[in-house]
Motif scaffolding. Structure first.
Motif, PDB file in Angstrom:
ATOM      1  N   SER A 107      49.243   2.606 -30.291  1.00 13.30           N
ATOM      2  CA  SER A 107      48.560   1.711 -30.403  1.00 13.30           C
ATOM      3  C   SER A 107      49.078   0.229 -30.584  1.00 13.30           C
ATOM      4  O   SER A 107      48.376  -0.784 -30.279  1.00 13.30           O
ATOM      5  CB  SER A 107      47.749   1.855 -31.560  1.00 13.30           C
ATOM      6  N   GLN A 108      50.287   0.312 -30.610  1.00 16.71           N
ATOM      7  CA  GLN A 108      51.095  -1.158 -30.510  1.00 16.71           C
ATOM      8  C   GLN A 108      51.279  -1.562 -29.021  1.00 16.71           C
ATOM      9  O   GLN A 108      52.008  -2.521 -28.844  1.00 16.71           O
ATOM     10  CB  GLN A 108      52.273  -0.988 -31.065  1.00 16.71           C
ATOM     11  N   SER A 109      50.920  -0.897 -28.092  1.00 20.53           N
ATOM     12  CA  SER A 109      51.271  -1.338 -26.549  1.00 20.53           C
ATOM     13  C   SER A 109      49.948  -1.300 -26.050  1.00 20.53           C
ATOM     14  O   SER A 109      50.050  -0.822 -24.547  1.00 20.53           O
ATOM     15  CB  SER A 109      52.358  -0.403 -26.084  1.00 20.53           C
ATOM     16  N   CYS A 110      48.954  -1.817 -26.431  1.00 19.63           N
ATOM     17  CA  CYS A 110      47.652  -1.756 -25.799  1.00 19.63           C
ATOM     18  C   CYS A 110      47.630  -2.842 -24.911  1.00 19.63           C
ATOM     19  O   CYS A 110      47.617  -3.943 -25.450  1.00 19.63           O
ATOM     20  CB  CYS A 110      46.270  -1.661 -26.663  1.00 19.63           C
ATOM     21  N   THR A 111      47.303  -2.767 -23.645  1.00 19.00           N
ATOM     22  CA  THR A 111      47.376  -3.813 -22.676  1.00 19.00           C
ATOM     23  C   THR A 111      45.927  -3.832 -21.767  1.00 19.00           C
ATOM     24  O   THR A 111      45.906  -3.210 -20.783  1.00 19.00           O
ATOM     25  CB  THR A 111      48.579  -4.099 -21.813  1.00 19.00           C
ATOM     26  N   ASN A 122      42.982  -9.231 -31.850  1.00 15.58           N
ATOM     27  CA  ASN A 122      43.882  -8.337 -32.655  1.00 15.58           C
ATOM     28  C   ASN A 122      44.468  -7.023 -31.801  1.00 15.58           C
ATOM     29  O   ASN A 122      43.571  -6.825 -30.784  1.00 15.58           O
ATOM     30  CB  ASN A 122      43.288  -8.024 -34.074  1.00 15.58           C
ATOM     31  N   ASP A 123      44.934  -6.234 -32.409  1.00 19.27           N
ATOM     32  CA  ASP A 123      45.249  -5.201 -31.820  1.00 19.27           C
ATOM     33  C   ASP A 123      44.256  -4.020 -31.669  1.00 19.27           C
ATOM     34  O   ASP A 123      44.116  -3.398 -30.296  1.00 19.27           O
ATOM     35  CB  ASP A 123      46.598  -4.271 -32.475  1.00 19.27           C
ATOM     36  N   ALA A 124      43.241  -4.016 -32.277  1.00 16.73           N
ATOM     37  CA  ALA A 124      42.290  -3.084 -32.589  1.00 16.73           C
ATOM     38  C   ALA A 124      41.287  -3.560 -31.195  1.00 16.73           C
ATOM     39  O   ALA A 124      40.879  -2.801 -30.593  1.00 16.73           O
ATOM     40  CB  ALA A 124      41.264  -3.050 -33.856  1.00 16.73           C
ATOM     41  N   ALA A 125      40.925  -4.938 -31.020  1.00 16.12           N
ATOM     42  CA  ALA A 125      40.361  -5.204 -29.982  1.00 16.12           C
ATOM     43  C   ALA A 125      40.739  -4.938 -28.665  1.00 16.12           C
ATOM     44  O   ALA A 125      40.091  -4.790 -27.632  1.00 16.12           O
ATOM     45  CB  ALA A 125      40.129  -6.709 -30.157  1.00 16.12           C
ATOM     46  N   LYS A 126      42.117  -5.274 -28.578  1.00 12.71           N
ATOM     47  CA  LYS A 126      42.725  -4.945 -27.428  1.00 12.71           C
ATOM     48  C   LYS A 126      42.886  -3.436 -26.686  1.00 12.71           C
ATOM     49  O   LYS A 126      42.659  -3.053 -25.931  1.00 12.71           O
ATOM     50  CB  LYS A 126      44.460  -5.539 -27.508  1.00 12.71           C
ATOM     51  N   CYS A 127      43.085  -2.611 -28.031  1.00 14.01           N
ATOM     52  CA  CYS A 127      43.228  -1.178 -27.757  1.00 14.01           C
ATOM     53  C   CYS A 127      41.692  -0.509 -27.290  1.00 14.01           C
ATOM     54  O   CYS A 127      41.553   0.144 -26.399  1.00 14.01           O
ATOM     55  CB  CYS A 127      43.595  -0.523 -28.974  1.00 14.01           C
TER      56      CYS A 127
END
Length: 433
Positions: A107-111, A122-127
């Protein structure tokens, strides 16, 4: 352990696919095996490659359609090479599928493939966006169900489908806000339940049936419909609307605090004339949209994937939806309902007029609301959704049905062909590409 090059087990007709083939840790994934002609009851074995050999991962049985669906473990980042084998059975020769690879990413590498509107997403939106892009790349259309969160029984449409699940869950901010004003409020429970669904892999699609800021009436009150007043700081409508909007953003902040992102589609169906914000002048509509985005970001909300949702252009009273596409948007979707009130409307269909024109401007597309209108017996078959999606150049990432309301049976569990259609879409993904 079986050797990977065992020559007498080469596949002939046993196919296998993943739904979906790339996920973020914790997202649901399944292996789908198919062996025609259907051989109901035939046992199969799912195997995983391990240091040059194949370990048994799971056993399954083909159903009446010759298919088996096996849930896969996505708890940790990894690449899993998988295949399915079937021993000789009832005079049928042993067969083996080709191998497929399930890729589980951190989940730390969502692109996301397509950059989001919010530069500080944020990371949640990117994922969430990356997940949608993966569905699109795999030709998968997630199945969705809208919920009436103003009712304490709002989860019933999902419970009725168990053990089957859906991949998109919809709700409305106007209804969610009402839960906090009841004699026995359940706002916190509703947010917790919806957040749990999201953390379990469902995409949350959020609409907002905003009250009329001039009359105080609801979203359908067309007694006043000057959207331009929302850009005039001196107008009473400006003050009322943006105050209401700020309150609704605080509801979305509750999801952000839970680590959950949402797809937000405000001012939906604006190309029609049934809501007070409908039939707005295009440049005015886009300015109000941009202001909503600016205020959300400046308030510290960065868990939003922005969606423009338009009505199918089924008659002259509906404007061309491409004229209203906001300057910056992450996704667009069509809302289309099939009239069932008369015998002349008996044929099940899904009108997508206007979809292609918007798809030329927006990379991600969806069927944000689809289903029958005024169906008294639930005879509408949602299989038409899949058939229609397959004809489109820009495939929809999901298709969401509404809950049953005063306009008839609409939810998946109430439609005669609904549960079968959902079951046919393995792991709640219809193969459309």
């Amino acid at each position: 352990m079986a050797r990977p090059d065992d020559p007498d087990r080469r596949a002939t007709t046993l196919s296998v696919r993943l739904a979906p083939p790339v996920v973020t840790t914790g997202e649901p994934a399944a292996l789908v095996a198919q062996l025609p002609p259907a051989q109901s009851g035939r046992p199969v074995e799912v195997q995983r490659l391990n240091q040059g050999g194949w370990d048994r991962l799971a056993d399954a049985t083909l159903d009446a359609t010759g298919r088996a669906v096996v849930a896969l473990d996505t708890a940790a980042p990894s690449d899993q090479v998988l295949r399915v084998t079937a021993e000789a059975w009832n005079g049928k020769a042993a067969v083996r599928s080709p191998q497929v690879t399930l890729r589980t990413r951190s989940s730390q590498s969502c692109t996301p493939k397509y950059k989001l509107v919010d530069p500080a997403a944020n990371d949640a939106a990117k994922c969430l966006a990356a997940r949608l892009d993966r569905w699109k790349a795999a030709g998968l259309m997630g199945v969705g169900q809208q919920l009436n969160v103003s009712s304490s029984d709002f989860l019933d449409p999902l419970t009725a489908l168990a053990p089957q699940r859906v991949n998109v869950v919809g709700f409305d901010l106007w209804e969610l806000a009402k839960t906090g004003s009841y004699e026995f409020p359940f706002l916190d429970r509703a947010v917790a339940d919806l957040s749990a669904l999201a953390l379990d892999g469902a995409v949350l699609s959020v609409s907002w049936h905003a009250d009329n800021p001039h009359t105080g009436g609801n979203y359908a009150d067309r007694g006043w419909h000057d959207l331009g007043a929302l850009l005039d700081p001196l107008s009473a409508e400006y003050i009322r609307f943006w105050s209401d909007y700020s309150e609704k953003l605080e509801l979305l902040r509750m999801f952000q605090d839970n680590g959950v992102a949402v797809v937000f589609r405000p001012f939906h169906e604006a190309n029609g004339g049934w809501f007070w914000w409908g039939h707005a002048e295009p440049s005015t509509y886009r300015k109000v949209w941009a202001e909503m985005q600016r205020r959300a970001q400046e308030s510290g909300l960065h868990n939003i994937v922005w969606a423009y949702s338009f009505a199918a252009k089924t008659w002259s009273g509906v404007a061309a939806p491409e004229s209203l596409v906001p300057a910056k948007v992450d996704l667009a979707g069509i809302d289309s309902y099939d009239p069932e009130a008369t015998s002349a409307d008996a044929k099940d269909r899904l009108d997508v007029t206007g979809y292609a024109a918007v798809a030329r401007k927006v990379r991600r597309m969806a069927f944000t609301e689809v289903g029958p209108e005024r169906s008294e017996d639930g005879a509408w078959n949602p299989a038409v959704i899949t058939r229609t999606a397959r004809t489109l150049a820009a495939k929809p990432i999901w298709a969401m049905l509404w809950f049953d309301d005063s306009q008839g049976d609409k939810q998946i569990s109430s439609l005669q062909g609904g549960p079968a259609w959902l079951k046919g879409c393995a792991n709640a993904f219809c193969q459309v590409g």
